[in-house]
Write a protein that holds these residues in place. Sequence first.
Motif, PDB file in Angstrom:
ATOM      1  N   PRO B 106      32.153  34.961  45.204  1.00 50.64           N
ATOM      2  CA  PRO B 106      32.903  34.088  46.106  1.00 50.64           C
ATOM      3  C   PRO B 106      32.013  33.240  47.020  1.00 50.64           C
ATOM      4  O   PRO B 106      32.314  32.073  47.268  1.00 50.64           O
ATOM      5  CB  PRO B 106      33.767  35.048  46.925  1.00 50.64           C
ATOM      6  CG  PRO B 106      33.449  36.420  46.478  1.00 50.64           C
ATOM      7  CD  PRO B 106      32.559  36.365  45.305  1.00 50.64           C
ATOM      8  N   ALA B 107      30.914  33.816  47.499  1.00 58.52           N
ATOM      9  CA  ALA B 107      30.071  33.068  48.427  1.00 58.52           C
ATOM     10  C   ALA B 107      29.356  31.912  47.723  1.00 58.52           C
ATOM     11  O   ALA B 107      28.895  30.971  48.360  1.00 58.52           O
ATOM     12  CB  ALA B 107      29.057  33.991  49.080  1.00 58.52           C
ATOM     13  N   GLY B 108      29.258  31.986  46.380  1.00 54.56           N
ATOM     14  CA  GLY B 108      28.477  31.012  45.627  1.00 54.56           C
ATOM     15  C   GLY B 108      28.854  29.574  45.901  1.00 54.56           C
ATOM     16  O   GLY B 108      27.982  28.727  46.117  1.00 54.56           O
ATOM     17  N   ALA B 109      30.167  29.297  45.898  1.00 57.71           N
ATOM     18  CA  ALA B 109      30.619  27.910  46.027  1.00 57.71           C
ATOM     19  C   ALA B 109      30.128  27.268  47.318  1.00 57.71           C
ATOM     20  O   ALA B 109      29.552  26.187  47.289  1.00 57.71           O
ATOM     21  CB  ALA B 109      32.138  27.850  45.943  1.00 57.71           C
ATOM     22  N   TRP B 110      30.343  27.963  48.435  1.00 56.18           N
ATOM     23  CA  TRP B 110      29.939  27.298  49.679  1.00 56.18           C
ATOM     24  C   TRP B 110      28.436  27.356  49.918  1.00 56.18           C
ATOM     25  O   TRP B 110      27.863  26.459  50.540  1.00 56.18           O
ATOM     26  CB  TRP B 110      30.759  27.764  50.889  1.00 56.18           C
ATOM     27  CG  TRP B 110      30.688  29.215  51.240  1.00 56.18           C
ATOM     28  CD1 TRP B 110      31.527  30.195  50.816  1.00 56.18           C
ATOM     29  CD2 TRP B 110      29.728  29.843  52.102  1.00 56.18           C
ATOM     30  NE1 TRP B 110      31.154  31.397  51.346  1.00 56.18           N
ATOM     31  CE2 TRP B 110      30.059  31.219  52.140  1.00 56.18           C
ATOM     32  CE3 TRP B 110      28.631  29.385  52.835  1.00 56.18           C
ATOM     33  CZ2 TRP B 110      29.314  32.138  52.887  1.00 56.18           C
ATOM     34  CZ3 TRP B 110      27.892  30.291  53.568  1.00 56.18           C
ATOM     35  CH2 TRP B 110      28.238  31.657  53.590  1.00 56.18           C
TER      36      TRP B 110
END
Lengths: 313, 279
Positions: B106-110
């Motif tokens: 989940p953290a990847g995108a931002w």
Amino acid sequence: MASNSVSTTEELHQSKKTRKSKIEKSENLVGLLFVSPMLLGISVIVLFPIVATFILAFADWKFVTGIDQLQWIGFDNFIALTNDEKFIKSVINNAIFIFTVPITMICALFLAIIIDKNVYLKSYFKVAFFMPYISSVVAIAVVWQVLFHPSQGPINQVLMTLGIENPPTWISDPNFALISLMIIHIWISIGFSLIVYIAGLQSIPKELYEAADIDGANSWYKFRNITFPLISPTSFFLLITGIIASFKVFDLIAVLTEGGPLNSTTMLVWHLYERAFLDLDVGYASAIAVVLFLFVFSITIIQWIGQKKWVNY
Amino acid sequence: MQRQRKWDPKKIISTIILFFCSIAFLLPFIWMLSTSLKIEADVFKYPIEWIPSRWNAVSNYQEVWFGDHPFYLYYWNSIKVAVCTTLISVVVSSLAAYGFSKVRFPAGAWLFMIVLATYMVPPQASLVPQFILYRYLGLFDTHIGLILLGSFSVLGTFMLRQFFIGIHNDFIDAAKIDGAGHWRIFWRIALPIVRPAVATYAILRFIWTWNDYQNPLIFLRTDALYTIQLAMQKFTTINGSFYTLIMAAAVSAILPLLIVFILGQKHVIDGIALGGVKG
């Protein structure tokens, strides 16, 4: 019995959930491990310094004096910028230098169209026009310095043979120095635009030209109504990257003119370099850096919006 | 049996015209090479002697390479810096590119947005704090410091990520079912598939590092650490009007790149074309 079965499904559900979140957790950790070297590096080398630039722009501090001499002076640096002739000259020169971008693009598109369709030895031409782009700017600048030599340089000797009695002294003449740099910059940049344009041309469907041929269209008509509109995303990309690159020109100035003569070739990056690393005036240089950042930032924003709006895909 | 080739006269004419254009384009290089082979007195002879009448090549190049400011030392420095920067940058960028494209976290995108955002920062805007930071960390005037400056490339990460995205997820999932972890998938499956892209990026990074003048100028002081570009500039200042020597130095500075470029020509041109068209 019934309640028992409900509890088993619930348990099953529960265990599935925990298993899933376990996988998610481990994916999260693995993902972070993969990207952490990059993140760490970027934080130390780019993010932290750029934040510091914005803070130091509000300070008066000479680097040599030690951090206890640092004083906060609000917007004084920026106010001083508006009275700084050299800074204003730099902004104007940066603006003039942007003209290299469309000129480079026109030359490159012209060459690209010929190379794409009408020549033998395609790869030779690609390499030949690309050579200046991969060569070191320092070496190139030194060569041009001699070519532009006022009295004995090959360029002026040719001009004199052609009957021009007083050819310009190029980089030592305040009226011609910036133009000289622009000529060299165009010569360096054409190769890059050319390669990108050739790739763009190859992505235009051949059927369009065939259809136009059947209708008896001439080359100019085909260029205006097929090539030009369909190549517009490429042109837009080159325009934006070209403008951003023009703000970063440093090597040419540093080797050839050092901003002179009479500040005729100073630009934002050069002015920043002088104030930061020759005068060691950290605060003032940071203020220039903020202005530079804002210029490049707004061009990038235009790119963002423009890519969606103005470009025919 | 020889295949009859049809020569299109229109095509021949435009080839000839363009050939003269390209010669005009290459003239500064030709002039540089020819001057580096001459004796000093013949440099500004007019009409220009493209092929020297009096040769002095050996002694010119000898002076550049083994004279008071020996280029072999600066060459070694440049090779060291360029090779290390390229290696580290390729490893860091491909790891990050894989993480941002094939590990679904989940953290990847931002986090990727943050990395991309730093691309908007012109390198000169963060130069002053970088310099101060380097002084405090003791990285100033070291090759390690210089190498680190070029090792974290947003462009490289972005470029390689585009290629990793092209790998079908079924591939990755199948490997996972077989019990392979991400590390194994990255090393054994993903990286070999994107090898051409890695080669392109490596060549470009090498060329950019080799040609970099600004960072060595600001972050190096000791003469013995100079890279070829700094040495070139210093050599020019010292040798003022010895144009044959300066041109011999210029040829020496450009030549290795030319070799790298000609060897990897297809990779470089394709890479730039691809990056440009994709935007």
